[in-house]
Design a protein around this motif. Structure first.
Motif, short mmCIF file in Angstrom:
data_model
loop_
_atom_site.label_atom_id
_atom_site.label_comp_id
_atom_site.label_asym_id
_atom_site.label_seq_id
_atom_site.Cartn_x
_atom_site.Cartn_y
_atom_site.Cartn_z
N GLN A 136 0.66 -1.28 0.04
CA GLN A 136 0.01 0.14 0.02
C GLN A 136 0.78 1.34 -0.01
OE1 GLN A 136 0.12 -2.28 2.65
NE2 GLN A 136 0.03 -1.30 4.47
N ASP A 137 2.05 0.96 0.49
CA ASP A 137 2.99 2.38 0.46
C ASP A 137 3.78 2.68 -1.00
OD1 ASP A 137 2.22 2.77 3.01
OD2 ASP A 137 4.10 1.63 3.87
N MET A 138 3.85 1.44 -1.64
CA MET A 138 4.51 1.59 -2.78
C MET A 138 3.77 2.76 -3.73
SD MET A 138 7.07 -0.26 -3.39
CE MET A 138 7.46 -0.82 -4.95
N ALA A 139 2.53 2.98 -3.69
CA ALA A 139 1.75 3.88 -4.62
C ALA A 139 2.21 5.25 -4.32
CB ALA A 139 0.20 3.66 -4.37
N VAL A 140 2.53 5.54 -3.35
CA VAL A 140 3.00 6.95 -3.09
C VAL A 140 4.41 7.24 -3.15
CG1 VAL A 140 1.27 7.47 -1.43
CG2 VAL A 140 3.10 6.77 -0.48
N LEU A 141 5.29 6.24 -3.64
CA LEU A 141 6.72 6.28 -3.65
C LEU A 141 6.89 6.75 -5.11
CD1 LEU A 141 7.99 3.59 -1.33
CD2 LEU A 141 7.86 6.16 -0.86
N THR A 142 7.77 7.64 -5.29
CA THR A 142 8.35 7.96 -6.81
C THR A 142 9.93 7.97 -6.62
OG1 THR A 142 8.39 10.31 -6.63
CG2 THR A 142 6.43 8.98 -7.61
N VAL A 143 10.55 7.45 -7.92
CA VAL A 143 12.08 7.72 -7.94
C VAL A 143 12.49 9.22 -7.72
CG1 VAL A 143 14.00 7.29 -9.61
CG2 VAL A 143 12.21 5.61 -9.51
N GLY A 144 13.34 9.39 -7.15
CA GLY A 144 13.97 10.73 -7.02
C GLY A 144 13.37 11.32 -5.69
N GLN A 145 12.70 10.68 -4.80
CA GLN A 145 12.14 11.37 -3.56
C GLN A 145 13.05 11.55 -2.55
OE1 GLN A 145 8.64 8.55 -3.14
NE2 GLN A 145 7.31 10.58 -2.87
N PRO A 146 13.17 12.24 -1.75
CA PRO A 146 14.16 12.27 -0.96
C PRO A 146 14.11 11.17 0.56
CG PRO A 146 13.03 14.27 -0.39
CD PRO A 146 12.58 13.55 -1.64
N ALA A 147 15.10 10.59 0.99
CA ALA A 147 15.09 9.59 2.00
C ALA A 147 16.16 9.85 3.21
CB ALA A 147 15.23 8.25 1.25
N ASP A 148 15.83 9.42 4.16
CA ASP A 148 16.84 9.32 5.37
C ASP A 148 16.86 7.85 5.61
OD1 ASP A 148 17.33 12.04 5.72
OD2 ASP A 148 15.64 12.33 7.21
N VAL A 149 18.23 7.74 5.78
CA VAL A 149 18.56 6.19 6.11
C VAL A 149 19.22 6.21 7.44
CG1 VAL A 149 19.84 4.09 5.69
CG2 VAL A 149 18.59 5.37 4.03
N ARG A 150 18.98 5.43 8.71
CA ARG A 150 19.70 5.12 9.91
C ARG A 150 20.07 3.91 10.02
NH1 ARG A 150 18.30 9.96 12.68
NH2 ARG A 150 16.46 11.02 11.82
N LEU A 151 21.45 3.84 10.11
CA LEU A 151 22.02 2.57 10.81
C LEU A 151 21.43 1.88 12.21
CD1 LEU A 151 25.65 2.85 9.62
CD2 LEU A 151 23.71 1.76 8.34
N VAL A 152 21.19 0.86 12.34
CA VAL A 152 20.90 0.34 13.42
C VAL A 152 21.81 0.57 14.51
CG1 VAL A 152 20.40 -2.01 14.80
CG2 VAL A 152 19.57 -1.58 12.58
N GLY A 153 21.59 1.26 15.69
CA GLY A 153 22.33 1.72 16.77
C GLY A 153 22.86 2.89 16.43
N SER A 154 22.66 3.75 15.56
CA SER A 154 22.93 5.09 15.45
C SER A 154 21.97 6.09 15.01
CB SER A 154 23.74 5.04 13.97
OG SER A 154 24.30 6.25 13.61
N ALA A 155 21.97 7.07 15.75
CA ALA A 155 21.15 8.45 15.38
C ALA A 155 21.35 9.15 14.33
CB ALA A 155 20.85 9.18 16.84
N GLN A 156 22.43 8.79 13.75
CA GLN A 156 22.87 9.69 12.59
C GLN A 156 22.18 9.34 11.37
OE1 GLN A 156 26.84 9.41 11.49
NE2 GLN A 156 26.81 10.88 9.82
N PRO A 157 21.10 10.49 10.81
CA PRO A 157 20.76 9.98 9.52
C PRO A 157 21.69 10.26 8.26
CG PRO A 157 20.08 12.21 10.24
CD PRO A 157 21.04 11.84 11.16
N PHE A 158 21.35 9.53 7.26
CA PHE A 158 22.15 9.49 6.18
C PHE A 158 21.19 9.85 4.80
CE2 PHE A 158 24.59 6.78 8.86
CZ PHE A 158 25.88 7.24 8.62
N ALA A 159 21.37 11.15 4.28
CA ALA A 159 20.31 11.53 3.12
C ALA A 159 20.87 10.51 1.96
CB ALA A 159 20.79 12.94 2.87
#
Length: 187
Positions: free
Chosen positions: A30-53
């Motif tokens: 259900q979430d795939m429908a609102v996603l498009t290539v090029g959208q900004p994302a934040d990734v957080r490694l397990v155990g780390s509070a630092q986000p990676f753009a």
């Protein structure tokens, strides 16, 4: 006489231009429908509070019929903290909107659907039907039914009935729009 062919060799490593790395993950159907290539994302490694753009690089064309999940790939800029094979959690910003967020205790539900009690100018409660847009760690997102300026009963709302009188809480931790019930006398 025909000779058997040796199986094709599989690549052990793949090099990316500029040391780029990507997160591979799965997203609910259900979430795939609102996603498009090029959208900004934040990734957080397990155990780390630092986000990676990052940016959504690829969305899978097929939904797994058993898990109902689709594939997503998020391109990330090179960073020494990012290691291939590490576990991470990603979030993609799909839209920006200002919406009221209420504590879970403020949102009630019955056969008519979700609702809250708002407090009128006479300090009497009235039911307001709302539409819930989702839940985040801060509370429940309300997408319809509230402007955000209403006074809302946030504690013990389940014990109230339409028209009962309430007063503002003496609790200094409560916001200015947070109301608690008064000892109720039936009328």
């Amino acid at each position: 006489m025909a000779r058997p062919q040796a199986p094709a060799a599989k690549a052990l490593f793949r090099l990316a231009k500029g040391g780029e790395i990507e997160m591979r993950g799965q997203v609910a159907e259900q979430d795939m429908a609102v996603l498009t290539v090029g959208q900004p994302a934040d990734v957080r490694l397990v155990g780390s509070a630092q986000p990676f753009a990052g940016l959504v690089r690829l969305l899978g064309a097929v939904i797994d019929p058993l898990t109902r999940l689709g594939d997503i790939r998020i391109a990330l800029k090179p960073n020494a903290a990012l290691r291939p094979g590490a576990f991470a959690r990603g979030s993609v910003l799909v839209s920006k909107a200002e919406r009221p967020i209420l504590p879970q205790t403020a949102v009630l539900s019955d056969i008519k659907g979700p609702y809250v009690y708002i407090v009128g100018t006479d300090n009497r409660v009235e039911r307001r039907d709302v539409q819930v847009g989702g839940t985040i760690s801060a509370g429940i997102i309300i997408t319809k039914g509230l402007s955000g300026s209403e006074r809302i009963v946030t504690t013990a709302a389940g014990f109230l009935r339409q028209g009962e009188k309430v007063q503002r809480s003496a609790n200094p931790g409560c916001g200015s729009n947070v109301m608690k019930p008064v000892a109720v006398a039936m009328s």
